[in-house]
Design an enzyme around this catalytic site. Sequence first.
Site, PDB file in Angstrom:
ATOM      1  N   ASP A  67       1.206  -0.882   0.262  1.00  0.00           N
ATOM      2  CA  ASP A  67       0.186   0.083   0.088  1.00  0.00           C
ATOM      3  C   ASP A  67       0.932   1.292  -0.004  1.00  0.00           C
ATOM      4  O   ASP A  67       0.476   2.256  -0.595  1.00  0.00           O
ATOM      5  CB  ASP A  67      -1.038   0.334   1.150  1.00  0.00           C
ATOM      6  CG  ASP A  67      -0.528  -0.167   2.327  1.00  0.00           C
ATOM      7  OD1 ASP A  67       0.686  -0.455   2.684  1.00  0.00           O
ATOM      8  OD2 ASP A  67      -1.165   0.142   3.393  1.00  0.00           O
ATOM      9  N   SER A  68       2.011   1.150  -0.228  1.00  0.00           N
ATOM     10  CA  SER A  68       3.305   2.315  -0.215  1.00  0.00           C
ATOM     11  C   SER A  68       2.481   2.822  -1.458  1.00  0.00           C
ATOM     12  O   SER A  68       3.196   3.993  -1.862  1.00  0.00           O
ATOM     13  CB  SER A  68       4.681   1.433  -0.113  1.00  0.00           C
ATOM     14  OG  SER A  68       4.999   0.571  -0.971  1.00  0.00           O
ATOM     15  N   GLU A 126      -1.303  -5.839   8.491  1.00  0.00           N
ATOM     16  CA  GLU A 126      -0.550  -4.833   9.464  1.00  0.00           C
ATOM     17  C   GLU A 126      -1.283  -4.973  11.293  1.00  0.00           C
ATOM     18  O   GLU A 126      -1.706  -4.901  10.877  1.00  0.00           O
ATOM     19  CB  GLU A 126       0.013  -3.388   9.552  1.00  0.00           C
ATOM     20  CG  GLU A 126       1.006  -2.822   8.077  1.00  0.00           C
ATOM     21  CD  GLU A 126       1.051  -1.799   7.473  1.00  0.00           C
ATOM     22  OE1 GLU A 126       0.145  -0.696   8.538  1.00  0.00           O
ATOM     23  OE2 GLU A 126       1.064  -1.253   6.888  1.00  0.00           O
ATOM     24  N   LYS A 164      -1.744  -9.451   2.778  1.00  0.00           N
ATOM     25  CA  LYS A 164      -0.598  -8.549   4.466  1.00  0.00           C
ATOM     26  C   LYS A 164      -1.186  -7.917   4.810  1.00  0.00           C
ATOM     27  O   LYS A 164      -2.502  -6.923   4.187  1.00  0.00           O
ATOM     28  CB  LYS A 164       0.765  -8.043   3.926  1.00  0.00           C
ATOM     29  CG  LYS A 164       1.360  -7.692   4.680  1.00  0.00           C
ATOM     30  CD  LYS A 164       3.056  -6.819   4.562  1.00  0.00           C
ATOM     31  CE  LYS A 164       2.888  -6.314   3.812  1.00  0.00           C
ATOM     32  NZ  LYS A 164       2.745  -4.849   4.469  1.00  0.00           N
ATOM     33  N   ASP A 183      -0.764  -6.169  -0.273  1.00  0.00           N
ATOM     34  CA  ASP A 183      -1.308  -5.340   1.067  1.00  0.00           C
ATOM     35  C   ASP A 183      -3.131  -5.138   1.017  1.00  0.00           C
ATOM     36  O   ASP A 183      -3.676  -4.610   0.249  1.00  0.00           O
ATOM     37  CB  ASP A 183      -0.845  -4.392   1.150  1.00  0.00           C
ATOM     38  CG  ASP A 183       0.557  -4.261   2.444  1.00  0.00           C
ATOM     39  OD1 ASP A 183       0.688  -4.798   3.282  1.00  0.00           O
ATOM     40  OD2 ASP A 183       1.396  -3.179   1.144  1.00  0.00           O
ATOM     41  N   GLU A 193       9.299  -4.403  10.458  1.00  0.00           N
ATOM     42  CA  GLU A 193      10.062  -2.880   9.831  1.00  0.00           C
ATOM     43  C   GLU A 193      10.447  -2.073  10.568  1.00  0.00           C
ATOM     44  O   GLU A 193       9.695  -2.082  12.114  1.00  0.00           O
ATOM     45  CB  GLU A 193       8.371  -2.407   9.105  1.00  0.00           C
ATOM     46  CG  GLU A 193       9.354  -0.784   8.389  1.00  0.00           C
ATOM     47  CD  GLU A 193       7.986  -0.466   7.591  1.00  0.00           C
ATOM     48  OE1 GLU A 193       7.354  -0.978   7.085  1.00  0.00           O
ATOM     49  OE2 GLU A 193       8.469   0.299   6.899  1.00  0.00           O
TER      50      GLU A 193
HETATM   51  O1  KIV Z   1       3.456  -1.079   1.740  1.00  0.00           O
HETATM   52  C1  KIV Z   1       4.960  -1.374   1.495  1.00  0.00           C
HETATM   53  O2  KIV Z   1       5.389  -1.738   0.710  1.00  0.00           O
HETATM   54  C2  KIV Z   1       4.982  -2.755   2.629  1.00  0.00           C
HETATM   55  C3  KIV Z   1       6.296  -2.644   2.713  1.00  0.00           C
HETATM   56  C4  KIV Z   1       7.729  -1.815   2.544  1.00  0.00           C
HETATM   57  C5  KIV Z   1       6.906  -4.249   3.378  1.00  0.00           C
HETATM   58  O3  KIV Z   1       4.264  -3.327   2.767  1.00  0.00           O
END
Ligand code: KIV
Length: 286
Positions: free
Chosen positions: A63-64, A134, A132, A102, A201
């Site tokens: 989600d970055s 968090e 994924k 994510d 992280e």
């Molecule tokens: O969103 C992302 O890119 C991430 C990584 C930095 C692990 O969660």
Amino acid sequence: MSTTYTMDAGTSRANPTPSPLKRLTVPAIRRQKGATPLVMLTAYTVRTAQLLDPYCDLLLVGDSLGQVIYGLPSTVPVTLEMMAAHGGAVVRGSYHAVVVIDMPFGSYEASPEKAFESAAFLLKQTGAAAVKLEGGAAMAPTVRFLSERGIPVMGHVGLTPQAVNALGGYGARGRTAGEAEKIVADAIALDKAGAFAVVIEGVVEPIAVAITHGVSCPTIGIGASAQCDGQVLVAEDMLGLFERTARFVKRYDDLAGRISAAAESYADEVRSRAFPTADQTYAPKE
Ligand code: KIV
């Protein structure tokens, strides 16, 4: 490797590889614990996925992308629809790596049922293998709920960017004994709940060591030292597309510099009429 696109009628994928590689599986990733370190990079687009896929065990549609692709101030505004669109592109662009997507902020925290609905949407829309999310012990019941219903889940502990408003920034976590203990306990809770891997992280090294030795699944570090079972970076960071990056990023190229130089050459040649030449010009048939 050829970059010519040919259509693979079997999968409808634009196929730049002469012979598609066999895709890794989530159980194969799990079995990699303690062996050769796992390689994960983020990918958001089909072309990037095509280029990174042969070298990676996992591609993360992070989600970055909110910041990297959309210029948003954080990952908080990212939506399920954004993740689904980019996730589909990355699956279409890859043959080898396990694609993990994510779950965006707000799509899974309220209840395990809500998380299942969101995760199922992402997997159906994209063909990705796993999601994924968090959070630590508070998310363990959700990880169990999804895992027991056929959705592989990767956890993410330590610096959790979706919690930036609560954490107050993106600084390294676990500098006090209390916080360090909580992060280790969080990872262990996710592992016990069935997470197939856990991203760690932005933590001090002893936390990564304690987690990696304390869980049965592979750990994948980002700013968590070489002691993890694998590493992940945001591809644009390690390619040198941004001037400012976190301390834990190593730049393997200077893409920003190379793109600027190419754009400058193009602009100069257009203005001086050096481009296009006869090579780039269609002539009438004789
Ligand atoms: O969103 C992302 O890119 C991430 C990584 C930095 C692990 O969660």
